[in-house]
Design a protein around this motif. Structure first.
Motif, mmCIF file in Angstrom:
data_model
loop_
_atom_site.group_PDB
_atom_site.id
_atom_site.type_symbol
_atom_site.label_atom_id
_atom_site.label_comp_id
_atom_site.label_asym_id
_atom_site.label_seq_id
_atom_site.Cartn_x
_atom_site.Cartn_y
_atom_site.Cartn_z
ATOM 1 N N LEU A 177 57.648 -3.226 131.247
ATOM 2 C CA LEU A 177 58.567 -3.807 132.368
ATOM 3 C C LEU A 177 60.066 -4.089 131.823
ATOM 4 C CD1 LEU A 177 56.036 -6.009 134.308
ATOM 5 C CD2 LEU A 177 57.351 -4.127 135.112
ATOM 6 N N ALA A 178 59.962 -4.797 130.627
ATOM 7 C CA ALA A 178 61.320 -5.002 130.086
ATOM 8 C C ALA A 178 62.113 -3.697 129.416
ATOM 9 C CB ALA A 178 61.110 -5.848 128.749
ATOM 10 N N ASN A 179 61.332 -2.830 129.015
ATOM 11 C CA ASN A 179 61.999 -1.889 128.548
ATOM 12 C C ASN A 179 62.714 -0.899 129.759
ATOM 13 O OD1 ASN A 179 61.850 -1.885 125.767
ATOM 14 N ND2 ASN A 179 59.783 -1.375 125.627
ATOM 15 N N TRP A 180 61.751 -0.659 130.845
ATOM 16 C CA TRP A 180 62.174 -0.076 132.124
ATOM 17 C C TRP A 180 63.486 -0.836 132.608
ATOM 18 C CZ3 TRP A 180 63.222 -1.264 136.865
ATOM 19 C CH2 TRP A 180 63.454 -0.241 138.004
ATOM 20 N N PHE A 209 57.215 -9.618 127.780
ATOM 21 C CA PHE A 209 58.534 -9.140 128.665
ATOM 22 C C PHE A 209 59.665 -9.785 127.925
ATOM 23 C CE2 PHE A 209 61.545 -10.242 132.384
ATOM 24 C CZ PHE A 209 61.591 -8.811 132.895
ATOM 25 N N THR A 210 59.609 -11.238 127.762
ATOM 26 C CA THR A 210 60.825 -11.996 127.127
ATOM 27 C C THR A 210 61.097 -11.488 125.766
ATOM 28 O OG1 THR A 210 59.223 -13.718 126.404
ATOM 29 C CG2 THR A 210 60.526 -13.960 128.651
ATOM 30 N N GLU A 211 60.204 -11.231 124.894
ATOM 31 C CA GLU A 211 60.264 -10.715 123.572
ATOM 32 C C GLU A 211 60.914 -9.342 123.714
ATOM 33 O OE1 GLU A 211 56.558 -10.747 121.931
ATOM 34 O OE2 GLU A 211 56.565 -12.970 121.908
ATOM 35 N N GLU A 212 60.557 -8.422 124.486
ATOM 36 C CA GLU A 212 61.055 -6.925 124.419
ATOM 37 C C GLU A 212 62.474 -7.188 125.050
ATOM 38 O OE1 GLU A 212 59.707 -3.112 123.208
ATOM 39 O OE2 GLU A 212 59.148 -5.305 122.867
ATOM 40 N N LEU A 213 62.705 -7.815 125.841
ATOM 41 C CA LEU A 213 64.020 -8.059 126.667
ATOM 42 C C LEU A 213 65.114 -8.445 125.412
ATOM 43 C CD1 LEU A 213 63.945 -9.782 129.988
ATOM 44 C CD2 LEU A 213 64.707 -7.346 129.574
ATOM 45 N N ALA A 214 64.644 -9.583 124.645
ATOM 46 C CA ALA A 214 65.450 -10.114 123.528
ATOM 47 C C ALA A 214 65.625 -8.886 122.682
ATOM 48 C CB ALA A 214 64.912 -11.343 122.913
ATOM 49 N N ALA A 215 64.706 -8.021 122.088
ATOM 50 C CA ALA A 215 65.000 -7.068 121.296
ATOM 51 C C ALA A 215 65.809 -5.837 121.792
ATOM 52 C CB ALA A 215 63.610 -6.345 120.811
ATOM 53 N N ASN A 216 65.616 -5.358 122.884
ATOM 54 C CA ASN A 216 66.009 -3.990 123.497
ATOM 55 C C ASN A 216 67.122 -4.314 124.609
ATOM 56 O OD1 ASN A 216 64.690 -2.829 121.709
ATOM 57 N ND2 ASN A 216 63.076 -2.292 123.008
ATOM 58 N N CYS A 217 66.969 -5.429 125.173
ATOM 59 C CA CYS A 217 67.907 -5.744 126.137
ATOM 60 C C CYS A 217 68.632 -7.063 126.366
ATOM 61 C CB CYS A 217 67.558 -5.506 127.684
ATOM 62 S SG CYS A 217 68.601 -5.222 128.826
ATOM 63 N N PRO A 218 69.628 -7.376 125.096
ATOM 64 C CA PRO A 218 70.035 -8.923 124.755
ATOM 65 C C PRO A 218 70.924 -9.115 125.833
ATOM 66 C CG PRO A 218 70.983 -7.266 123.225
ATOM 67 C CD PRO A 218 69.749 -6.355 123.870
ATOM 68 N N ASP A 219 71.437 -8.260 126.825
ATOM 69 C CA ASP A 219 72.544 -8.791 127.749
ATOM 70 C C ASP A 219 71.730 -8.937 129.220
ATOM 71 O OD1 ASP A 219 74.593 -8.640 125.987
ATOM 72 O OD2 ASP A 219 74.991 -6.668 126.266
#
Length: 370
Positions: A177-180, A209-219
Motif C-alpha cells: 500500500l505504501a509503495n503504491w 505501511f509507515t516504515e515503507e513510506l519513510a523509506a520510499n516516500c519521505p514526502d
C-alpha cells in the motif's frame, strides 16, 4: 578574509548541489517502490504448502465450525461459503457461526461447537484468541482443535492454547500500500488511513505501511488516521471520512486498510464531491470492491482469491487434524487489481476470478483427488 570568502563559496556550491542530491534520492526511492510493486502484478503461481496427503481420509465424517469476527463482512463470508463447497467434496462439514461482531456471540459459538461435537473451530480473520481463552480451554478439554486463519502476521507468536495457526503477511500488505501510494502520487501523497486497531493484524500492517513510506516516500504524509471498531464500521466510517475530507482538502489518497470498509468510504467521497478525484487503495479483493474499481470509485485493491484462501485454509486445518506438519503461513499470493485488469475478475466481479486457476489443479493433485 580569504578564509571567509572561501567558506562562502563552498556554502554556495553546497546549496546548489543539494537539490540535485535530493532529486537523486527521490528518484532512487521511486525506483525502489516501482520495483517492489512489480512482484504483485503478474498472475499468481501455485506453491504447494506441504507434502501430498489423502485429504478425504483425514476429513471423512469431521465437522468444522468457522467463526468470523462479523458475518456482515462479505470477504469473510465469501471465504466460508467457498470452504463449504470444498468441504462437500472431501467429506468435511463446514458450518458458519453467524454473528454481528459481539464477543458474547463468539462465546455462544464455542458453546454450540462443544454441544454439537465439532472437531475443529476456525477463528477466521479478526477474533483475537486472547479474548476467548476460557472458551478455547473448554473446547480443548472437549477434544476440539481450535485454530486461527488469516489472522496473525508471521511475526506474531500465536496464543499457546491454539492447536495451530495459518497467518498471512499483513506487514507485507502495508508495504504494498505504501509503495503504491508513492508511485501514484509522485511521492507527494497526503493520506487519510482508516484502521481498526482492535484487530491485531492492523498493527503489523500499519508498521509496514509507515516504515515503507519513510523509506520510499519521505514526502508523503499521513494527514489523519481514523480508527473505527469493526462493529461500528457501518455507523462511523462514512461520517468520519466526510469530516476528514472537509477539514483537510489536501487529502488525495484514502486508504481503508480492509476493503469491506470501502462500502462506507465511497458514499463519503460522493457526498464531498471528491469521488474519482481522491484515490482509494485497499486490501482483500472482495468482489464488490473490484466492481468499484471498474466504476472508477476505487483505484486499487490488493486481492487474494477467496477461493484460494478457502482451499489453503481447509488444507492447513486438515493437516493439523490428521497430525501432519502445518504450513508456516497461508500460501495465498497477493495480486494488484486496478483499472488495467479489474475487468478480468468478471462484470460483476466474482470471488475466484482474475487470479488464474493454477491453485485448483495444484490442491487437487496435492490431495489425491485427481
Amino acid at each position: 578574509m580569504k578564509i571567509n570568502k572561501t567558506l562562502g563559496m563552498l556554502a554556495a556550491l553546497a546549496a546548489l548541489g543539494a537539490p540535485a542530491a535530493l532529486h537523486a534520492q527521490d528518484s532512487e526511492a521511486m525506483a525502489r517502490a516501482k520495483e517492489k510493486l512489480s512482484a504483485y502484478t503478474a498472475k499468481p503461481e501455485f506453491v504447494a504448502p506441504g507434502e501430498p496427503f489423502d485429504i478425504r481420509q483425514c476429513a471423512a465424517g469431521k465437522k468444522m465450525l468457522s467463526i468470523p469476527n462479523n458475518s456482515s463482512n462479505p470477504f469473510l463470508k465469501g471465504i466460508i461459503d467457498r470452504m463449504k463447497v470444498v468441504g462437500e467434496e472431501i467429506g468435511l462439514e463446514v458450518v458458519e457461526w453467524e454473528n454481528q461482531g459481539q464477543p458474547s456471540q463468539w462465546v455462544q459459538g464455542f458453546d454450540y461447537a462443544i454441544r454439537d461435537g465439532f472437531d475443529v473451530i476456525d477463528l477466521i480473520s479478526g477474533i483475537s484468541p486472547d479474548t476467548v481463552e476460557p472458551q478455547i480451554t473448554a473446547a480443548n478439554e472437549a477434544g476440539i482443535k481450535v485454530m486461527t486463519s488469516h489472522f496473525y502476521d508471521p511475526s506474531f507468536e500465536p496464543n499457546p492454547l491454539l492447536s495451530s495457526s495459518l497467518p498471512i503477511g499483513f506487514n507485507e500488505i502495508g508495504r504494498i500500500l505504501a509503495n503504491w501510494t508513492a508511485v501514484n502520487t509522485d511521492g507527494k501523497g497526503k493520506i487519510a488511513v482508516i484502521v481498526s486497531r482492535e484487530v491485531p493484524p492492523t498493527i503489523p500492517l500499519m508498521d509496514g505501511f509507515t516504515e515503507e513510506l519513510a523509506a520510499n516516500c519521505p514526502d508523503c504524509e499521513i494527514v489523519t488516521e481514523i480508527n473505527v471498531g469493526v462493529a461500528e464500521w457501518g455507523t462511523k466510517i462514512q461520517p468520519s471520512v466526510q469530516s476528514a475530507l472537509q477539514a483537510n482538502p489536501e487529502i488525495d489518497v484514502v486508504i481503508p486498510i480492509y476493503d469491506s470498509m470501502s462500502q462506507f468510504v465511497v458514499p463519503a467521497l460522493r457526498l464531498t464531491g471528491t469521488l474519482g478525484q481522491v484515490k482509494v487503495a485497499t486490501f482483500n479483493g472482495t468482489p464488490f470492491v473490484l466492481d468499484f474499481i471498474q466504476q472508477g470509485a476505487v483505484s486499487m485493491d490488493i486481492g487474494e482469491s477467496l477461493d484460494w484462501i478457502a482451499y489453503a485454509t481447509v488444507d492447513g486445518h486438515m493437516r493439523d487434524l490428521c497430525g501432519l506438519e502445518v504450513p508456516a503461513k497461508l500460501e495465498v499470493p497477493f495480486y494488484i487489481f486496478d483499472e488495467s485488469n479489474a475487468a478480468d475478475a468478471g462484470t460483476p466481479a466474482k470471488f475466484d476470478t482474475g487470479y488464474g486457476d493454477a491453485y485448483i489443479a495444484g490442491f487437487r493433485g496435492l490431495w489425491g483427488l485427481e
